[in-house]
Design an enzyme around this catalytic site. Structure first.
Site, PDB file in Angstrom:
ATOM      1  N   LYS A 212     -23.531 -48.469  57.357  1.00  0.00           N
ATOM      2  CA  LYS A 212     -24.190 -47.757  56.255  1.00  0.00           C
ATOM      3  C   LYS A 212     -23.735 -48.376  54.942  1.00  0.00           C
ATOM      4  O   LYS A 212     -22.533 -48.405  54.641  1.00  0.00           O
ATOM      5  CB  LYS A 212     -23.834 -46.276  56.312  1.00  0.00           C
ATOM      6  CG  LYS A 212     -24.438 -45.475  55.174  1.00  0.00           C
ATOM      7  CD  LYS A 212     -24.116 -44.009  55.308  1.00  0.00           C
ATOM      8  CE  LYS A 212     -24.673 -43.215  54.145  1.00  0.00           C
ATOM      9  NZ  LYS A 212     -24.327 -41.794  54.238  1.00  0.00           N
ATOM     10  N   LYS A 266     -28.400 -48.703  58.121  1.00  0.00           N
ATOM     11  CA  LYS A 266     -29.001 -47.903  57.052  1.00  0.00           C
ATOM     12  C   LYS A 266     -28.650 -48.508  55.701  1.00  0.00           C
ATOM     13  O   LYS A 266     -27.488 -48.851  55.495  1.00  0.00           O
ATOM     14  CB  LYS A 266     -28.442 -46.482  57.149  1.00  0.00           C
ATOM     15  CG  LYS A 266     -28.908 -45.567  56.051  1.00  0.00           C
ATOM     16  CD  LYS A 266     -28.221 -44.240  56.149  1.00  0.00           C
ATOM     17  CE  LYS A 266     -28.625 -43.426  54.926  1.00  0.00           C
ATOM     18  NZ  LYS A 266     -27.846 -42.242  54.776  1.00  0.00           N
TER      19      LYS A 266
END
Ligand code: PBG
Length: 342
Positions: A212, A266
């Site tokens: 992330k 992400k």
């Protein structure tokens, strides 16, 4: 090797690539990336109250919902064949540790129980696991002073792990089908796995937000979840966009070693290379990508201005994410796509 084959594939006029494009049946037959709503997960924002459908200004078409409204929407999503929902809670009150997330009467636990009462067993109720929506400072865990300066506060990794275990056990007891830790704490998967295994939840899978990035594309989400950090940023825990992609592979390797069942990259679009690398290096793990709020808002804004064709741009975008290697896509468009693909 592949290059050699392609080079010997014949030349014009023997080779005419357009022969694959004239007939719609041939085009259909030669499709390879096929979108399917049952592998889409839609993020939804739930808050206390009744009859609340509060539009999120920066994300047209998305709402903060009270539990009763959430139940209505989820029933519809289930009927449309969407794979599942991922819940984000906006609590009545925030505090320094994010107590609401660790309470059996907290907003997400309440929402999970309400949803599990109405959906069938094939539909997935997933809970995001993080503290930024629940803390008054907006950071993803407990803070600790790390130096002399007034603003030298940072998230205490190991103290946060203990709270993540409490948060996920609350979600597990409420009946969640899968948890998705997004806080980028070192050791979070091991801690949560151990917490589950020691409490009889050894069958509950973990989808880790493994790689992330500290991304500007989360801007609209922070309005939606009311989770903007009140000082500083998240760069001491989320990955730097300009770091070596190999670091993302280390994050994933660590998560799978700790027991992650599904891995995630992400955001999606600015990191398609990382998605592809993860797919190649971890073929044994289902790979998810999170098509985040900023990606949604940019496309929506252009569509609302009449500058692009929303449906075609969204389908092309999701196709690119899947082609890069993600078979599970978390996207705010899940419902629209399910309708478009009907
Ligand atoms: C919580 C979390 C965030 C998102 C998902 N989980 C925000 C953040 O890290 O600041 C972003 C999702 C999106 O932008 O759609 N940590």
């Amino acid at each position: 090797m592949a290059t050699f084959e392609y080079q010997n594939n014949g030349v014009f006029p023997t080779s005419r690539l357009r022969r694959l494009r004239y007939h719609s049946g041939v085009r259909r037959l030669t499709r390879e990336t096929i979108l399917s709503p049952d592998r889409f997960i839609i993020p939804l924002f739930v808050r206390p109250g009744e009859g609340i459908r509060q539009p999120i200004a920066a994300m047209p078409g998305q709402f903060q919902l009270s539990v009763d409204e959430l139940v209505k929407d989820v029933k519809e999503l289930e009927k449309l064949g969407v794979g599942g929902v991922m819940l984000f809670g906006i609590p009545e009150t925030k505090d320094a540790v994010g107590s609401d997330a660790m309470s059996d009467d907290g907003i997400v636990a309440t929402a999970i129980r309400a949803l599990k009462d109405v959906v069938g067993k094939d539909f997935l109720i997933i809970a995001d696991v993080c503290f930024c929506e629940y803390t008054d400072h907006g950071h993803c865990g407990v803070l600790k002073k790390c130096g002399k300066a007034d603003d030298a506060w940072d998230v205490d990794n190991d103290a946060t792990l203990a709270n993540l275990v409490k948060q996920t056990l609350v979600q597990a007891r409420a009946g969640v089908d899968m948890v998705a830790p997004s806080g980028m704490m070192d050791g979070m998967i091991a801690a949560i796995r151990r917490g589950f295994d020691e409490n009889g939840f050894e069958r509950l899978p973990i989808m880790s937000y493994s790689a992330k990035y500290a991304s500007a594309f989360y801007g609209p989400f922070r309005e939606a979840a009311e989770s903007a950090p009140q000082f500083g940023d998240r760069r001491s825990y989320q990955m730097a966009p300009d770091s070596a992609p190999g670091q993302a592979m280390r994050e994933i390797a660590q998560d799978v070693a700790e027991g992650a069942d599904i891995i995630m990259v992400k955001p999606a679009l600015p990191y398609l290379d990382v998605i592809r690398m993860a797919k190649d290096q971890f073929p044994g793990y289902p790979l998810a990508a999170y098509n985040v709020s900023g990606e949604y808002s940019m496309t929506k804004a252009a569509a609302l201005n009449g500058w692009i064709d929303e449906k075609r741009v969204v389908l092309e975008t999701l196709t690119s994410i899947q082609r890069a290697g993600a078979t599970i896509i978390i996207t705010y468009w899940a419902k629209d796509v399910a309708l478009w693909l009907q």
